[in-house]
Motif scaffolding. Structure first.
Motif, PDB file in Angstrom:
ATOM      1  N   TYR A 119       0.846  -1.191   0.000  1.00 13.86           N
ATOM      2  CA  TYR A 119       0.000   0.000   0.000  1.00 13.86           C
ATOM      3  C   TYR A 119       0.882   1.241   0.000  1.00 13.86           C
ATOM      4  O   TYR A 119       1.853   1.319   0.758  1.00 13.86           O
ATOM      5  N   TYR A 120       0.518   2.197  -0.882  1.00  9.88           N
ATOM      6  CA  TYR A 120       1.269   3.435  -1.013  1.00  9.88           C
ATOM      7  C   TYR A 120       0.304   4.623  -1.045  1.00  9.88           C
ATOM      8  O   TYR A 120      -0.832   4.511  -1.506  1.00  9.88           O
ATOM      9  N   LEU A 121       0.791   5.731  -0.562  1.00 12.36           N
ATOM     10  CA  LEU A 121       0.033   6.978  -0.663  1.00 12.36           C
ATOM     11  C   LEU A 121       1.017   8.138  -0.681  1.00 12.36           C
ATOM     12  O   LEU A 121       1.800   8.319   0.255  1.00 12.36           O
ATOM     13  N   SER A 134       8.104  10.515  11.262  1.00 15.05           N
ATOM     14  CA  SER A 134       8.258   9.206  10.602  1.00 15.05           C
ATOM     15  C   SER A 134       7.620   8.103  11.436  1.00 15.05           C
ATOM     16  O   SER A 134       8.195   7.047  11.693  1.00 15.05           O
ATOM     17  N   GLU A 135       6.385   8.358  11.882  1.00  6.14           N
ATOM     18  CA  GLU A 135       5.696   7.437  12.783  1.00  6.14           C
ATOM     19  C   GLU A 135       5.240   6.187  12.030  1.00  6.14           C
ATOM     20  O   GLU A 135       4.909   6.234  10.839  1.00  6.14           O
ATOM     21  N   ALA A 136       5.202   5.069  12.737  1.00  4.78           N
ATOM     22  CA  ALA A 136       4.757   3.804  12.157  1.00  4.78           C
ATOM     23  C   ALA A 136       3.773   3.140  13.098  1.00  4.78           C
ATOM     24  O   ALA A 136       3.806   3.341  14.319  1.00  4.78           O
ATOM     25  N   GLY A 137       2.867   2.304  12.547  1.00  6.56           N
ATOM     26  CA  GLY A 137       1.915   1.584  13.370  1.00  6.56           C
ATOM     27  C   GLY A 137       0.829   0.948  12.537  1.00  6.56           C
ATOM     28  O   GLY A 137       0.740   1.141  11.319  1.00  6.56           O
ATOM     29  N   PRO A 138      -0.030   0.160  13.181  1.00  7.08           N
ATOM     30  CA  PRO A 138      -1.141  -0.482  12.460  1.00  7.08           C
ATOM     31  C   PRO A 138      -2.245   0.525  12.168  1.00  7.08           C
ATOM     32  O   PRO A 138      -2.563   1.377  12.996  1.00  7.08           O
ATOM     33  N   ILE A 164      -3.509  -2.946   7.995  1.00 10.55           N
ATOM     34  CA  ILE A 164      -2.152  -2.951   7.459  1.00 10.55           C
ATOM     35  C   ILE A 164      -1.208  -2.329   8.480  1.00 10.55           C
ATOM     36  O   ILE A 164      -1.639  -1.661   9.422  1.00 10.55           O
ATOM     37  N   PHE A 165       0.076  -2.590   8.276  1.00  3.90           N
ATOM     38  CA  PHE A 165       1.101  -1.903   9.054  1.00  3.90           C
ATOM     39  C   PHE A 165       1.755  -0.885   8.126  1.00  3.90           C
ATOM     40  O   PHE A 165       2.160  -1.220   7.010  1.00  3.90           O
ATOM     41  N   ALA A 166       1.884   0.354   8.573  1.00  2.72           N
ATOM     42  CA  ALA A 166       2.373   1.407   7.692  1.00  2.72           C
ATOM     43  C   ALA A 166       3.352   2.311   8.428  1.00  2.72           C
ATOM     44  O   ALA A 166       3.333   2.422   9.654  1.00  2.72           O
ATOM     45  N   LEU A 185       4.733  10.874   2.394  1.00  3.24           N
ATOM     46  CA  LEU A 185       4.657   9.526   1.795  1.00  3.24           C
ATOM     47  C   LEU A 185       4.244   8.505   2.850  1.00  3.24           C
ATOM     48  O   LEU A 185       4.683   8.558   4.001  1.00  3.24           O
ATOM     49  N   LEU A 186       3.401   7.543   2.422  1.00  4.19           N
ATOM     50  CA  LEU A 186       2.999   6.403   3.268  1.00  4.19           C
ATOM     51  C   LEU A 186       3.322   5.114   2.530  1.00  4.19           C
ATOM     52  O   LEU A 186       3.034   4.983   1.326  1.00  4.19           O
ATOM     53  N   VAL A 187       3.902   4.155   3.259  1.00  4.48           N
ATOM     54  CA  VAL A 187       4.168   2.810   2.719  1.00  4.48           C
ATOM     55  C   VAL A 187       3.633   1.809   3.732  1.00  4.48           C
ATOM     56  O   VAL A 187       3.891   1.932   4.932  1.00  4.48           O
TER      57      VAL A 187
END
Length: 445
Positions: free
Chosen positions: A83-85, A109-113, A122-124, A135-137
Motif C-alpha cells: 500500500y502506497y500513498l 516518521s511514525e509507524a503503526g497499524p 495494514i502496518f504502515a 509519503l505512506l508505505v
C-alpha cells in the motif's frame, strides 16, 4: 475403588492434565514466536521500501517517485499486497492505493497499524519528503492473522487427539492393571497376616508385573535387590536423557549453519553449551552410581604403578600451574604399586589437582606426593576448607563457593566413588594454611 481413586487412575489424570498444559504452552510459545518474527519482517520490509522510495524522490524528483510507485502497484502479487500513498500536506491523495491519510505523524516518521476504509488492516510508516509532500508505505497483515489462525487450529486438533489418545490408553491400562495389582495385593495381605505359603500370582505375560511377582516369591533377598533397583531408577533415567540431548545438540548445530543472524547463532551456541553441561553432569552421576554399585567387585582391576600415573598427571598439570602463577612441586616415591583401575586413579588425581589449582591464589603452592601404602596427598596453601565442610564436600552437588565456582559440585563425589571402587578412601584435612587431600586404602591402620 473408583477409576481415578487408584494410583494408575490418578497417574492417567495427571498425564492428561500435563498433556493439555504442555500443548497449550507450546501453542502460546509458537504463536508468540511466529507473531513476533512475522511482524518484524513486515516492519523491515516497510522500512526498506520507504527508504528506497525516499532515495528515488531525492534523485529523481516527485514525477519519478509517482512513476515508480505506480510500477510497484501494477507488479505486486496477491500474496504480497503493498500500500502506497503520496499526499499533500493536508493529506489529499496525489497517487497510490490508499485513499485517506491515517492518524500518523509524517514529521516524526511514525509507524503503526492502521485500518483502511474497506476494513483491511495494514502496518504502515509515514515520512515527510518535503514541506509540500508526504509519503505512506504499508503492508497487509492479513497473511499474518491467517497464519496464526492455522497454527491455533493445528494445535487445537493435535491437542484434542493427544488428550483422547492418552485418556483411552490410560483408561484401559488402568482397568487391566487394577485387576492384576488387586491379585498381588491380596497375596501380600495374606503374607502380611502370616501365611507365608501364599505365592504372589504370576500372570505369565512376561511384563514388569510378572517380574515383580517372581522377585517377590524369591523372598527377602530378591526384595532387597528390587529396592536397590528402585534406587537406580534415576540413573537409568539419566541414560535415557542423554540420547535426546545429543539429538537436540545436532539440531542446534544444523540451525546455526542455516541461520545468518548473528544474535540467533550466539543464542544457539549458548544453548549448545548448556546441553553439553547437562550431558557432563549426567555422565558424572552415572559414573558415581556405577562406581558405588561395583564397590567390592574386583573385576577390571589389575596391578598398576601408582608412581608412574602420578608422574604423568604431574606433567599434565605443571604447565597449567605455571600459567596460573602457582608453584607446583612433587614428592613421588618410585615403584609404589597397588591393585586398581589406572583410569580411575588418573581421574581421581585429575579432579583433586584441578580443585587445588582452582582454589589456590596466584603466588601460592600445590604439592603432589606419593608414599608407599599407597598414600597419595594433594596439598595447597589456599584459603582451606572449613571443618564443618570437610565431609560434606564429598556429597553430590556440594560446592565450597557456590556463588563463584562453576560446575555442578560432582567432582569430589565422583572421586570418592571411584576411590571406594578401588578399595581407597579420600580424606580432607587442614594444611595450615590450605587444604590437604589424602588418599589411602580403606583398611589402612
Amino acid at each position: 475403588m473408583g477409576l481415578f481413586s487408584s494410583l494408575f487412575g490418578r497417574l492417567s489424570l495427571i498425564v492428561v492434565m500435563v498433556s493439555i498444559m504442555s500443548v497449550a504452552a507450546l501453542c502460546a510459545m509458537t504463536e508468540w514466536i511466529v507473531r513476533t518474527e512475522t511482524q518484524a519482517q513486515i516492519e523491515r520490509s516497510v522500512d526498506t521500501d520507504i527508504a528506497g522510495l525516499a532515495d528515488i524522490y531525492i534523485t529523481g524528483g516527485a514525477d519519478e517517485l509517482r512513476q515508480r510507485m505506480n510500477d510497484r502497484l501494477q507488479l505486486q502479487s496477491p500474496g504480497d499486497i503493498r500500500y502506497y500513498l503520496l499526499a499533500s500536506p493536508s493529506g489529499t491523495a496525489i497517487t497510490g492505493n490508499v485513499k485517506h491519510w491515517p492518524a500518523l505523524s509524517s514529521e516524526n516518521s511514525e509507524a503503526g497499524p492502521i485500518k483502511l476504509a474497506d476494513g483491511t488492516e495494514i502496518f504502515a510508516r509515514v515520512t515527510q519528503l518535503n514541506p509540500d509532500l508526504k509519503l505512506l508505505v504499508g503492508r497487509d497483515t492479513t497473511g499474518q492473522s491467517a497464519l496464526l489462525g492455522r497454527i491455533r487450529t493445528a494445535f487445537l486438533i493435535a491437542g484434542v487427539l493427544l488428550v483422547l489418545m492418552v485418556f483411552v490408553i490410560g483408561y484401559y491400562s488402568t482397568r487391566r492393571l487394577k485387576n492384576r495389582i488387586g491379585a498381588i495385593n491380596d497375596a501380600f495381605r495374606e503374607i502380611g497376616a502370616g501365611n507365608l505359603t501364599i505365592p504372589v500370582p504370576v500372570d505369565s505375560r512376561g511384563d514388569e508385573l510378572d517380574e515383580l511377582s517372581r522377585h517377590s516369591n524369591a523372598m527377602t533377598k530378591r526384595l532387597v535387590d528390587l529396592i536397590a533397583a528402585h534406587r537406580d531408577i534415576s540413573d537409568h533415567t539419566a541414560h535415557e536423557l542423554r540420547t535426546p540431548l545429543m539429538h537436540l545438540d545436532n539440531r542446534l548445530v544444523a540451525a546455526m549453519r542455516q541461520s545468518e543472524d548473528d544474535f540467533h547463532i550466539e543464542t544457539l551456541g549458548r544453548a549448545r553449551k548448556d546441553i553439553r553441561d547437562i550431558i557432563a553432569m549426567l555422565d558424572s552421576l552415572l559414573d558415581i552410581a556405577s562406581s558405588r554399585a561395583q564397590k567390592g567387585d574386583r573385576t577390571g582391576l589389575s596391578e598398576c604403578n601408582i608412581s608412574d600415573i602420578a608422574g604423568e598427571m604431574a606433567d599434565l598439570f605443571a604447565e597449567s600451574a605455571e600459567d596460573l602463577g602457582i608453584d607446583f612441586s612433587t614428592d613421588i616415591i618410585s615403584g609404589v604399586r597397588m591393585i586398581a583401575n589406572p583410569a580411575h586413579v588418573q581421574r581421581i588425581l585429575s579432579n583433586l589437582l584441578d580443585n587445588a589449582l582452582k582454589y589456590t591464589p596466584k603466588g601460592g603452592a600445590v604439592k603432589l606426593a606419593v608414599q608407599p601404602g599407597p598414600v597419595i596427598t594433594v596439598r595447597d596453601n589456599g584459603s582451606g576448607i572449613a571443618a564443618n565442610m570437610r565431609e560434606k564436600i564429598f556429597e553430590r552437588f556440594v560446592r565450597i563457593d557456590a556463588n563463584g565456582a562453576k560446575g555442578h559440585g560432582l567432582g569430589l563425589a565422583l572421586s570418592q566413588a571411584l576411590a571406594e571402587r578401588n578399595g581407597l578412601i579420600i580424606g580432607c584435612h587442614d594444611a595450615q594454611p590450605g587444604a590437604l587431600f589424602e588418599i589411602r586404602p580403606e583398611r589402612s591402620d
